[in-house]
Design an enzyme around this catalytic site. Structure first.
Site, PDB file in Angstrom:
ATOM      1  N   GLY A 475       0.791  -1.228   0.000  1.00  8.42           N
ATOM      2  CA  GLY A 475       0.000   0.000   0.000  1.00  8.42           C
ATOM      3  C   GLY A 475       0.813   1.262   0.000  1.00  8.42           C
ATOM      4  O   GLY A 475       0.299   2.337   0.320  1.00  8.42           O
ATOM      5  N   GLY A 477       2.388   2.657  -2.666  1.00  6.77           N
ATOM      6  CA  GLY A 477       2.409   3.376  -3.935  1.00  6.77           C
ATOM      7  C   GLY A 477       3.516   2.950  -4.873  1.00  6.77           C
ATOM      8  O   GLY A 477       3.777   3.615  -5.884  1.00  6.77           O
ATOM      9  N   SER A 516      12.633   2.067   3.732  1.00  5.36           N
ATOM     10  CA  SER A 516      12.400   3.134   2.742  1.00  5.36           C
ATOM     11  C   SER A 516      13.302   2.938   1.518  1.00  5.36           C
ATOM     12  O   SER A 516      13.769   3.892   0.907  1.00  5.36           O
ATOM     13  CB  SER A 516      12.645   4.518   3.373  1.00  5.36           C
ATOM     14  N   ARG A 517      13.513   1.664   1.139  1.00  6.42           N
ATOM     15  CA  ARG A 517      14.457   1.338   0.076  1.00  6.42           C
ATOM     16  C   ARG A 517      13.819   1.204  -1.305  1.00  6.42           C
ATOM     17  O   ARG A 517      14.528   1.182  -2.307  1.00  6.42           O
ATOM     18  CB  ARG A 517      15.170   0.026   0.389  1.00  6.42           C
ATOM     19  N   THR A 519      11.926   2.834  -3.587  1.00  2.00           N
ATOM     20  CA  THR A 519      12.139   3.763  -4.696  1.00  2.00           C
ATOM     21  C   THR A 519      13.592   3.726  -5.143  1.00  2.00           C
ATOM     22  O   THR A 519      13.880   3.718  -6.351  1.00  2.00           O
ATOM     23  CB  THR A 519      11.734   5.186  -4.286  1.00  2.00           C
ATOM     24  N   ALA A 696      15.890  10.564  -6.670  1.00  2.00           N
ATOM     25  CA  ALA A 696      14.865  10.370  -5.645  1.00  2.00           C
ATOM     26  C   ALA A 696      15.482   9.831  -4.364  1.00  2.00           C
ATOM     27  O   ALA A 696      16.549   9.208  -4.371  1.00  2.00           O
ATOM     28  CB  ALA A 696      13.796   9.406  -6.144  1.00  2.00           C
ATOM     29  N   GLY A 698      14.063   8.110  -0.275  1.00  2.00           N
ATOM     30  CA  GLY A 698      12.924   7.557   0.440  1.00  2.00           C
ATOM     31  C   GLY A 698      12.252   8.632   1.288  1.00  2.00           C
ATOM     32  O   GLY A 698      12.851   9.639   1.636  1.00  2.00           O
ATOM     33  N   GLU A 701       9.490   6.454   6.104  1.00  2.00           N
ATOM     34  CA  GLU A 701       9.789   6.373   7.535  1.00  2.00           C
ATOM     35  C   GLU A 701      10.359   7.661   8.114  1.00  2.00           C
ATOM     36  O   GLU A 701      10.405   7.824   9.331  1.00  2.00           O
ATOM     37  CB  GLU A 701      10.771   5.225   7.775  1.00  2.00           C
TER      38      GLU A 701
END
Length: 740
Positions: A475, A477, A516-517, A519, A696, A698, A701
């Protein structure tokens, strides 16, 4: 550079399926002959199992199997540390541990059978506090700890403190000798449940070829596959995890949970077995964020310079350590106990301690919200002891470009002070306030993690484009961002791009969602795959059109000769070619990101001095980011994290009484609702520095950690009392006011 889809607010690709109910979750998967599995759980926190009588349960109509610890004796599982039994074999170590299991035609029959199982226990001495668990006379919960697979380092003597990590630089004794003032503080934080809508669920089927087919709400399916292989003694190629939607995660959907038990029930019955935890089970036997005791000692000079800092972070592991993230067993967030400050002499210790309580697991930014609450509250305490404004004290000590973090890491392009100044400017931090209104600030930093991921992009003769990914997305994205990346590289509308998720047979491994890896890692894999597919298409066009490959460019649905301007629909070319073209991308980058991202936050509260009641008036959050790929999702991640941490700061707590959970439903376990959410202001400072595609970084978090300390700091600013244990409730503020 001008982008067509990158940087544009884009709605979720899976949105329509979710809001219409068409999305298929694990509990929706229906296989012929599926049985329901249910577990009987211990009412005691520590006890020896003397007798288990199951004969009456086996006679219930519709019951196909009843398992006890004797059937799975010695089998342990976990994420790295394999210390969790499938069923308690000789003793239980927390109230809620599974002692028996039933597979039946329906859930009602399974529940009826569970009620007929008789268990005789011999209650044992228990320990519920990590400090008490370290005492010499404390009961030893895992005497066999050195035999567990995955223990990072054997213990010289078995102990309830089973994992220790340290981070040091300089000489801590010399540092304290240089200090004019030494300040000690101790902070405590409770367990917090992830509160996802979908509880843990799984379906296990051993198919006609003897392969173990698994559907489960897990964001790390390849890791679960490896964990099952080790625990069950099966070759990895005999296990396949099949993609399903995941109804929320927040870090909690990475452990095998009931999958090993469902496997043994399926093995015993020869039928598929489904298990779905209810929320009483989630709150009493899930894998919540760890409770912790954080002891801090800091030496400063009178002008406000930090010279030495010592931290001891005791994480209450609960009864087991198997739910902690890989590759570590401890929580790396302990390393944040020095904050983002210039400190020459540092010693930080993180310790996992067994207790007879619900096992702690993985929640977003594991270990960081606990330690950031402590250090950012402690920084305010130091500033006030020195007679300095907490903002000025932070600005004096924050790291800058070229500085080391307290643990010795150097990052590029540090913008800590800029982010803090942006936050306080947006919040009006120095503006006049009414009586009993306070403002508190806090800051933290977090880089995106590394990992492994794979993707493929297929251009089909009918003009359709498919991006394949090994990510099971909970969830966040991800699929929308992958579509954006592929659409950008192929210069196509988003509507032309479809997403397909591979099962775990498709590629050797994927690290999965966490840290948060995604992307950074999965985004790069999709970027590579799109560019390779584009190159492959141009080679086909050059061959069929007899154009020089170097003069051809891809422009949406056509290939174009750059010199003549001639164009041709590439779908027609692929029909002539007779097959699609495929580009593949693989990323394996476990390195520390060269850049980190700072988050600075300001809470504004009003406090009723007669009751201690806290009203969160406004909240400002400022973020140091790279290129924002999807502003809509980016903002959603920020707001979701802030709201979750408002709960951590003000109300959420898994209550315990002698080891037993007292908040086993959402009537007692409070999470924020719309009335608890203040006016929220967001400041985003973009840059051209980031390890992901298009620079980009992350975001998921990053907003979590500073929220709770900003609130606690604001409360002290409002009424002059310091609450050092979360959540910061009216009762605690009232008691502090009365004690003052």
């Amino acid at each position: 550079m001008a982008y067509t889809t990158i940087g544009q607010p884009t709605v979720r690709v899976e949105g329509p399926e979710k809001v219409t109910g068409a999305m298929r979750y694990t509990a929706d998967v229906a296989l012929p002959g599926t049985l329901w599995g249910r577990a009987l759980r211990s009412p005691l926190p520590h006890a020896r199992v003397l007798r288990l009588e199951t004969s009456r349960a086996r006679q219930v109509a519709g019951v196909h199997a009843v398992l006890t610890g004797a059937d799975v004796r010695g089998i342990r599982y976990g994420r790295r540390l394999f210390d969790v039994p499938v069923l308690a074999d000789d003793r239980v170590r927390f109230a809620g541990e599974r002692v028996a299991a039933v597979a039946a035609e329906d859930r009602d029959a399974a529940e009826e059978a569970l009620a007929l199982i008789d268990v005789e226990y011999e209650e044992l001495p228990a320990v519920f506090d990590p400090l008490q668990a370290l005492e010499p006379d404390a009961p030893l919960l895992h005497p066999e700890v050195n035999r567990y697979i995955g223990l990072p380092k054997p213990l010289e003597t078995p102990s309830n403190a089973f994992v220790r990590d340290t981070w040091s630089k300089g000489n801590i004794d010399e540092g304290f000798a240089q200090a004019d003032l030494i300040i000690d503080d101790t902070f405590t934080v409770p367990r917090q449940h992830q509160a996802y809508l979908e509880p843990h669920s799984c379906l296990v089927w051993i198919d006609d070829q003897g392969r173990v087919q698994v559907w489960t709400s897990s964001k790390v399916p390849y890791q679960v596959k490896e964990q099952l292989s080790v625990a069950l003694g099966l070759p990895k190629e005999r296990i396949r995890l099949n993609p399903v939607a995941i109804g929320g995660d927040y870090g909690g959907k990475g452990s095998p949970m009931d999958v090993p038990l469902a496997y043994f029930l399926a093995l015993r019955t020869g039928r598929p077995v489904k298990m779905v935890m209810d929320y009483v089970e989630e709150l009493t036997a899930g894998n919540p964020r760890h409770a912790a005791v954080i002891q801090l000692k800091t030496g400063v000079r009178r002008e406000g310079t930090i010279v030495a800092h010592q931290a001891r972070v005791l994480f209450d592991s609960g009864a087991y350590g198997g739910f902690k993230p890989t590759p570590a067993v401890n929580l790396g967030g302990a390393s944040k106990a020095g904050g983002p400050y210039k400190i020459p002499h540092v010693h930080i210790e993180g310790i996992q301690v067994y207790t007879n309580t619900v096992p702690g697991g993985f929640m977003r930014a594991p270990g960081e919200p606990q330690t950031l609450f402590a250090i950012e509250s402690h920084i305010d305490c130091i500033a006030r002891r020195l007679g300095m404004d907490p903002l000025d004290f932070r600005l004096r000590n924050l790291i800058e470009d070229g500085d080391e973090t307290p643990t010795g890491t150097r990052y590029q392009g540090i913008r800590a002070k800029q982010i803090l100044e942006a936050a306080v400017a947006a919040a009006g931090y120095r503006a006049a306030k009414a009586d009993n209104v306070g403002r508190g600030i806090a800051i933290g930093e977090r880089p995106p993690a590394g990992g492994e991921s794979h993707a493929a992009v297929t251009l089909n003769p009918d003009g359709a484009v498919t991006v394949h990914t090994s990510i099971f997305e909970p969830g966040t994205g991800t699929y929308t961002v992958l579509r954006q990346i592929v659409a950008e590289e192929l210069r196509l509308p988003l509507t032309n791009i479809q997403v397909q998720v591979w099962d775990t047979d498709a590629v050797p491994f994927d690290t999965g969602v966490g840290g948060s890896r995604v992307t950074r890692i999965a985004g790069q894999a999709a970027y590579q795959a799109a560019r390779e597919a584009s190159r492959a298409l141009l080679r086909v066009a050059a061959d069929l059109l007899d154009w020089p490959e170097e003069s051809i460019t891809l422009c949406g649905v056509e290939v174009v000769h750059q010199e003549t301007g001639a164009s041709h629909p590439w779908a027609q070319l692929l029909r002539r070619w007779g097959q699609p073209v495929v580009g593949r991308g693989s990323v394996q980058d476990m390195s520390i990101s060269p850049v980190t991202s700072f988050t600075a936050q300001v809470a504004e509260v009003s406090v009723d001095p007669e009751t201690g009641q806290i009203h969160l008036l406004r909240f400002t959050t400022a973020h140091d980011v790279g290129k924002v790929l999807n502003p809509l999702d980016h903002q959603g991640q920020i707001e979701g994290a802030v709201v979750q941490s408002i709960g951590y700061g003000l109300m959420e707590e898994i209550g315990l009484d002698e080891g037993k959970v007292t908040s086993a439903n959402f009537g007692d376990y409070k999470i924020p609702n719309i009335q608890d959410i203040p006016e929220l202001k967001t400041v985003v400072l973009e840059s051209e520095s980031g390890p992901g595609p298009y620079n980009a970084r992350g975001i998921g978090e990053n907003p979590l950690g500073p929220v709770a300390p900003a609130i606690a700091n604001a409360v002290e600013d409002a009424v002059g009392v310091r609450v050092k244990d979360l959540p910061v409730t009216a009762e605690k503020v009232y008691r502090a006011l009365m004690g003052r």
